[in-house]
Scaffold this active site. Structure first.
Site, PDB file in Angstrom:
ATOM      1  CB  THR A 272       6.903  -2.890  -5.090  1.00  0.00           C
ATOM      2  OG1 THR A 272       7.017  -1.474  -5.105  1.00  0.00           O
ATOM      3  CG2 THR A 272       8.235  -3.501  -4.752  1.00  0.00           C
ATOM      4  CG  PHE A 401       3.853  -0.696   2.403  1.00  0.00           C
ATOM      5  CD1 PHE A 401       4.159  -0.254   1.127  1.00  0.00           C
ATOM      6  CD2 PHE A 401       2.607  -1.270   2.619  1.00  0.00           C
ATOM      7  CE1 PHE A 401       3.239  -0.365   0.083  1.00  0.00           C
ATOM      8  CE2 PHE A 401       1.674  -1.390   1.583  1.00  0.00           C
ATOM      9  CZ  PHE A 401       2.004  -0.935   0.311  1.00  0.00           C
ATOM     10  CB  CYS A 408       7.197   1.937   1.820  1.00  0.00           C
ATOM     11  SG  CYS A 408       6.877   2.437   0.131  1.00  0.00           S
TER      12      CYS A 408
HETATM   13  C1  HEM Z   1      11.027   1.585   1.054  1.00  0.00           C
HETATM   14  C2  HEM Z   1       7.760  -1.819  -0.110  1.00  0.00           C
HETATM   15  C3  HEM Z   1       5.728   1.250  -3.320  1.00  0.00           C
HETATM   16  C4  HEM Z   1       9.395   4.334  -2.626  1.00  0.00           C
HETATM   17  C5  HEM Z   1      10.268   0.426   1.052  1.00  0.00           C
HETATM   18  C6  HEM Z   1      10.463  -0.683   1.972  1.00  0.00           C
HETATM   19  C7  HEM Z   1       9.557  -1.634   1.623  1.00  0.00           C
HETATM   20  C8  HEM Z   1       8.776  -1.129   0.520  1.00  0.00           C
HETATM   21  C9  HEM Z   1       9.378  -3.005   2.292  1.00  0.00           C
HETATM   22  C10 HEM Z   1      11.501  -0.761   3.081  1.00  0.00           C
HETATM   23  C11 HEM Z   1      12.757  -1.393   2.567  1.00  0.00           C
HETATM   24  C12 HEM Z   1      13.830  -1.595   3.621  1.00  0.00           C
HETATM   25  O1  HEM Z   1      13.579  -1.522   4.825  1.00  0.00           O
HETATM   26  O2  HEM Z   1      14.968  -1.843   3.220  1.00  0.00           O
HETATM   27  C13 HEM Z   1       6.925  -1.278  -1.096  1.00  0.00           C
HETATM   28  C14 HEM Z   1       5.790  -1.964  -1.679  1.00  0.00           C
HETATM   29  C15 HEM Z   1       5.211  -1.095  -2.567  1.00  0.00           C
HETATM   30  C16 HEM Z   1       5.994   0.127  -2.554  1.00  0.00           C
HETATM   31  C17 HEM Z   1       5.356  -3.396  -1.329  1.00  0.00           C
HETATM   32  C18 HEM Z   1       3.984  -1.269  -3.441  1.00  0.00           C
HETATM   33  C19 HEM Z   1       3.015  -2.129  -3.218  1.00  0.00           C
HETATM   34  C20 HEM Z   1       6.498   2.382  -3.364  1.00  0.00           C
HETATM   35  C21 HEM Z   1       6.199   3.567  -4.132  1.00  0.00           C
HETATM   36  C22 HEM Z   1       7.240   4.441  -3.937  1.00  0.00           C
HETATM   37  C23 HEM Z   1       8.186   3.791  -3.048  1.00  0.00           C
HETATM   38  C24 HEM Z   1       4.940   3.775  -4.959  1.00  0.00           C
HETATM   39  C25 HEM Z   1       7.447   5.837  -4.483  1.00  0.00           C
HETATM   40  C26 HEM Z   1       6.552   6.542  -5.105  1.00  0.00           C
HETATM   41  C27 HEM Z   1      10.158   3.828  -1.594  1.00  0.00           C
HETATM   42  C28 HEM Z   1      11.353   4.484  -1.087  1.00  0.00           C
HETATM   43  C29 HEM Z   1      11.816   3.711  -0.009  1.00  0.00           C
HETATM   44  C30 HEM Z   1      10.892   2.580   0.102  1.00  0.00           C
HETATM   45  C31 HEM Z   1      11.978   5.758  -1.628  1.00  0.00           C
HETATM   46  C32 HEM Z   1      13.010   4.013   0.891  1.00  0.00           C
HETATM   47  C33 HEM Z   1      12.510   4.850   2.051  1.00  0.00           C
HETATM   48  C34 HEM Z   1      13.572   5.191   3.071  1.00  0.00           C
HETATM   49  O3  HEM Z   1      14.455   4.371   3.317  1.00  0.00           O
HETATM   50  O4  HEM Z   1      13.493   6.284   3.639  1.00  0.00           O
HETATM   51  N1  HEM Z   1       9.231   0.134   0.188  1.00  0.00           N
HETATM   52  N2  HEM Z   1       7.028  -0.030  -1.658  1.00  0.00           N
HETATM   53  N3  HEM Z   1       7.692   2.555  -2.719  1.00  0.00           N
HETATM   54  N4  HEM Z   1       9.921   2.701  -0.860  1.00  0.00           N
HETATM   55 FE1  HEM Z   1       8.413   1.391  -1.201  1.00  0.00          FE
END
Ligand code: HEM
Length: 463
Positions: A272, A401, A408
């Protein structure tokens, strides 16, 4: 019971799938049709029904963690078959979610970010060197994907993929793309009449891609076990996963869970972010004024030396570039939807939803809601993120996010890495696009431009 509104032109077997719609781009298909649709809309694809939230107003309602929780829609459930109860695919009430969240959150604090900064700069430097040496147009999504995979590999797992040395796509990335595409395809096909039969091949391809990812992951873990755990720079994400116990309960992640966490972070931690930077570069290359303001900011903050590297403290000072990134993620939220379910039977837009029901927040529509973003929501305008405009907007009108407890975990990581690399690129290069190219976006749960190249010419920063 109650009938939710659906787009005009519903067909008997295909439901709301349009006659000539490209099945590989469902997000863009819905985005094209979203004008004039109600704020809660049902979309039927064969036997599967999806409910989408299209407005900022309803988005605010379903983002309340007291009354709604994260839901796992079919495509994410298909992934969960592989990654199990790792952070992204866990149900909130599963013990594994809270345990991993508590254990891993300290790896994303500001002091932790400070520890990653030099590595991020070094990897961004590899990208800059590659573009500097290029004799023709550069592959923007490909190279940004190389960079973000290498960054998460090195900062979180002490593992170099060596992607800048390699010409071909990294085997991990190839397996990841296959897993995301094929498991998504299997989820889609399973809704067809007789679907279980035709999903066999995609499920097999997904399984074999997952096995490849597990092999790579097991190798990374084995390296760490051999070298003993403690790294000079202190605790990274892998160290926390393998060797930390919960402060209060003393619990640890079990080994199978660790494998799935590593896999989850390698994927969620790069795909992403590279998409976000690529979309930002697309808009920069498209809009000379936005580019000029970004370069002026970079020159003011980094000075006349084109090889200057921002310090940790300098990165958040790139206010304009940050607004460019925020605006790119408004129009192109690279994780374009997330699922929510009510905790109790709940009224939404006049309809009753039960905890068995789920809906999707469709971010491309929420991020273009005219009630919030005005009459020309498609226009790229970084000034949408001027502090006074952000303050004037309702909460939950901008959520690239996600939201609440399940938002996130890597947000600060992604923002720091993205602004850092954008700053270095616009400072060092004049970037021009092929005038014949029109934006094409591929979908595999995430959004990613394809075929997008830039010509990078060294520039002399203004002093
Ligand atoms: C969860 C977007 C970068 C790790 C999420 C969610 C979104 C998101 C929308 C929520 C998903 C849901 O509700 O089902 C993004 C975007 C990114 C990004 C747009 C970059 C521009 C990252 C990075 C990491 C990461 C750099 C790790 C180093 C995670 C993890 C979750 C998550 C592990 C699950 C968290 C949980 O449920 O506790 N992300 N993300 N993401 N993201 Fe990101």
């Amino acid at each position: 019971g109650q009938r939710l509104p659906h787009p005009p032109g519903r067909r008997r077997i295909f439901g709301d799938i349009e006659r000539d719609a490209d099945p590989t781009t469902p997000t863009q298909n819905l985005l094209r049709r979203c004008e004039g649709l109600p704020e809660l809309v049902e979309f039927k694809a064969f036997r599967e029904r999806f409910v989408f939230v299209m407005s900022a107003r309803l988005c605010a309602q379903v983002c309340d963690d007291a009354t709604f929780d994260k839901a796992l829609p079919p495509a994410i459930l298909a992934l969960r078959r592989f990654s199990g109860d790792a952070l992204f695919t866990a149900f909130t009430e599963e013990p594994a979610w809270a345990l991993a969240h508590d254990l891993l959150a300290p790896a994303f604090t500001k002091p932790a970010m400070r520890g990653y900064h030099d590595t991020m700069n070094a990897v961004a430097g590899d990208l800059v060197a590659r573009w500097s040496a290029a004799t023709g147009p550069v592959d923007v999504p490909g190279d940004l994907t190389r960079m973000t995979l290498e960054t998460i590999g090195r900062t979180a797992f002490g593992h170099s993929f060596g992607t800048f040395a390699a010409q071909q796509t990294d085997p991990y990335v190839e397996a990841m793309v296959t897993l995301l595409t094929e498991s998504g395809r299997a989820a889609g096909l399973s809704t067809l009449p007789g679907g279980q039969l035709i999903t066999r091949r995609p499920r097999e391809r997904a399984r074999s891609a997952y096995d490849t990812q597990v092999r790579i992951t097991e190798g990374i873990i084995a390296d760490r076990m051999r070298t003993g755990g403690q790294r000079e720079e202190g605790e990274d994400l892998l160290g926390r996963m393998l060797f930390h116990a919960h402060e209060r309960t003393g619990e640890r992640l079990d080994r199978r869970n660790v494998v799935n966490q590593v896999l989850t972070f390698l994927t969620a931690g790069h795909e992403t972010t590279s998409g976000a930077v690529t979309f930002a570069l697309w808009h920069l290359a498209n809009d000379p004024e936005v580019m000029a303001r970004s370069q002026a900011e970079a020159d003011a903050l980094l000075g006349p030396d084109p090889t200057a590297r921002p310090t940790f403290e300098l990165v958040p000072k790139f206010r304009y570039l940050r607004r460019v990134l925020d605006e790119a993620l408004r129009l192109w939220p690279t994780a374009p939807a997330f699922g929510r379910s009510p905790r109790q039977p709940t009224q939404i837009a006049g309809y009753t939803m039960t905890p068995q029901d789920w809906l999707m927040v469709f971010l491309p529509a929420v991020h273009r809601d005219p009630a919030v973003w005005g009459p020309h929501p498609d226009r790229f305008d970084p000034d949408n993120f001027l502090p006074e405009r952000v303050r004037a907007r309702p909460a939950h009108s901008y959520l690239p996010f996600g939201t609440g407890a399940r938002a996130c975990i890597g947000r600060q990581f992604a923002l720091h890495e993205a602004v850092l690399v954008l700053a270095r690129l616009v400072h060092r290069f004049d970037l021009t696009r092929d005038p014949a190219y029109t934006l094409r976006v591929s979908e595999r749960l995430t959004l990613m431009p394809t075929g997008f190249t830039l010509t990078a010419r060294e520039r002399v920063p203004a002093s």
